[in-house]
Design an enzyme around this catalytic site. Structure first.
Site, PDB file in Angstrom:
ATOM      1  N   ALA A 153       0.845  -1.189   0.000  1.00  0.00           N
ATOM      2  CA  ALA A 153       0.000   0.000   0.000  1.00  0.00           C
ATOM      3  C   ALA A 153       0.884   1.245   0.000  1.00  0.00           C
ATOM      4  O   ALA A 153       2.073   1.178   0.325  1.00  0.00           O
ATOM      5  CB  ALA A 153      -0.904  -0.004   1.231  1.00  0.00           C
TER       6      ALA A 153
ATOM      7  N   GLU B  51      -1.783  -9.399  -0.755  1.00  0.00           N
ATOM      8  CA  GLU B  51      -3.198  -9.582  -0.447  1.00  0.00           C
ATOM      9  C   GLU B  51      -4.061  -9.481  -1.701  1.00  0.00           C
ATOM     10  O   GLU B  51      -5.061 -10.189  -1.840  1.00  0.00           O
ATOM     11  CB  GLU B  51      -3.632  -8.561   0.603  1.00  0.00           C
ATOM     12  CG  GLU B  51      -3.052  -8.882   1.979  1.00  0.00           C
ATOM     13  CD  GLU B  51      -3.276  -7.776   2.989  1.00  0.00           C
ATOM     14  OE1 GLU B  51      -3.906  -8.038   4.021  1.00  0.00           O
ATOM     15  OE2 GLU B  51      -2.804  -6.644   2.744  1.00  0.00           O
TER      16      GLU B  51
ATOM     17  N   GLY C 295      -0.183  -5.223   0.857  1.00  0.00           N
ATOM     18  CA  GLY C 295      -1.416  -5.164   0.081  1.00  0.00           C
ATOM     19  C   GLY C 295      -1.281  -5.767  -1.295  1.00  0.00           C
ATOM     20  O   GLY C 295      -2.264  -6.233  -1.877  1.00  0.00           O
TER      21      GLY C 295
ATOM     22  N   GLU D 137       3.868  -6.191   7.285  1.00  0.00           N
ATOM     23  CA  GLU D 137       3.155  -5.140   8.021  1.00  0.00           C
ATOM     24  C   GLU D 137       3.615  -4.972   9.469  1.00  0.00           C
ATOM     25  O   GLU D 137       3.592  -3.873  10.007  1.00  0.00           O
ATOM     26  CB  GLU D 137       1.641  -5.407   7.994  1.00  0.00           C
ATOM     27  CG  GLU D 137       0.975  -5.121   6.653  1.00  0.00           C
ATOM     28  CD  GLU D 137       0.999  -6.306   5.706  1.00  0.00           C
ATOM     29  OE1 GLU D 137       0.292  -6.251   4.698  1.00  0.00           O
ATOM     30  OE2 GLU D 137       1.737  -7.278   5.976  1.00  0.00           O
TER      31      GLU D 137
END
Length: 255
Positions: free
Chosen positions: A66, A115, A112, A135
């Site tokens: 992200a 993911e 992300g 993370e």
């Protein structure tokens, strides 16, 4: 909608979607998520499109995570909404999509980015790809389905290891774990993805759609809701502030 961060084109029954923020290693920000949602909605209502292939621009990254600058100063409430926003518009939408989505993982797939790949129905990686959920090094947890979908694919023990250490693994290791379906040389990545798409296209679209629904019925959403809650609870903490500051300052965090 003005599209700036992705490229998309239809060829036959396949829609190709490229996340095009190469200078940012294709990091996901809010606008990119909105643009991806827009294209997914367009494809959903087009019966001529049977399979989608998602990849990243360039040869370094699929999606390297992200866009941390975007949420570095978020509060707990804003963090929770960030996770819910991503789940609803992109990650859950892909996971429950009415048409198969193939991830062509052409480099780093981190946070992300991993993911996003985990949410797709089939994952094909180039041999230079690196994957991980880093993370915890930022003082936060995976917030776009990683705690649930990674566990479903590789099992609780290995998911615990990957998430708690935050370490990256190679495409070869990901294949051995069942995280990806195939690993091929980078120059063959789209060729393999197209080959897989064409195998699917030969089959009944209704049966393919019902198969996705039936397989997804195995997994509830209670864990995803808890992930959203816990992801948001990390924001505003001293550890989150230190983790994000360290990342942006390109130093190791002091937890």
């Amino acid at each position: 909608m003005q599209i700036e961060n992705i490229q998309f084109k239809q060829e036959g029954a396949i829609m190709y979607i490229t996340i095009d923020r190469e200078k940012q290693l294709n990091a996901l920000n809010k606008k990119t998520i909105l643009e991806l949602n827009h294209v997914l909605c367009l494809c959903e209502s087009d019966d001529d499109i049977r399979v989608l292939i998602i990849t990243g621009a360039g040869s370094k990254a699929f999606v390297a995570g992200a866009d941390i600058k975007e949420f570095a100063n978020f509060s707990k409430r804003e963090g929770t909404e960030l996770s819910r926003f991503g789940h609803e518009l992109l990650f859950d939408k892909i996971a429950t999509y009415t048409k198969p989505v193939i991830a062509a993982i052409n480099g780093y797939a981190l946070g992300g980015g991993l993911e996003l790949a985990l949410a797709t129905q089939i994952r094909i990686a180039s041999d230079n790809a690196k994957m991980g959920q880093p993370e915890v090094s930022l003082g936060v947890i995976p917030g776009y389905g990683g705690t649930q979908r990674l566990t479903q694919l590789v099992g609780k023990g290995k998911a615990m290891e990957l998430i708690l250490t935050g370490e990256m693994i190679s495409a070869k290791e990901a294949l051995a774990l069942g995280m990806v379906n195939y690993v091929v040389p980078q120059e063959d990545l789209l060729i393999k993805a197209i080959e897989m798409a064409n195998k699917i296209i030969k089959n009944s679209p209704r049966a393919v759609r019902k198969s996705i629904q039936a397989i997804n019925a195995t997994y509830g959403n209670i864990g995803l809701l808890k992930e959203i809650e816990l992801f948001g609870s990390c924001f505003g903490s001293e550890e989150f502030k230190e983790g994000v500051s360290a990342f942006l300052e390109k130093r190791k965090p002091n937890f």
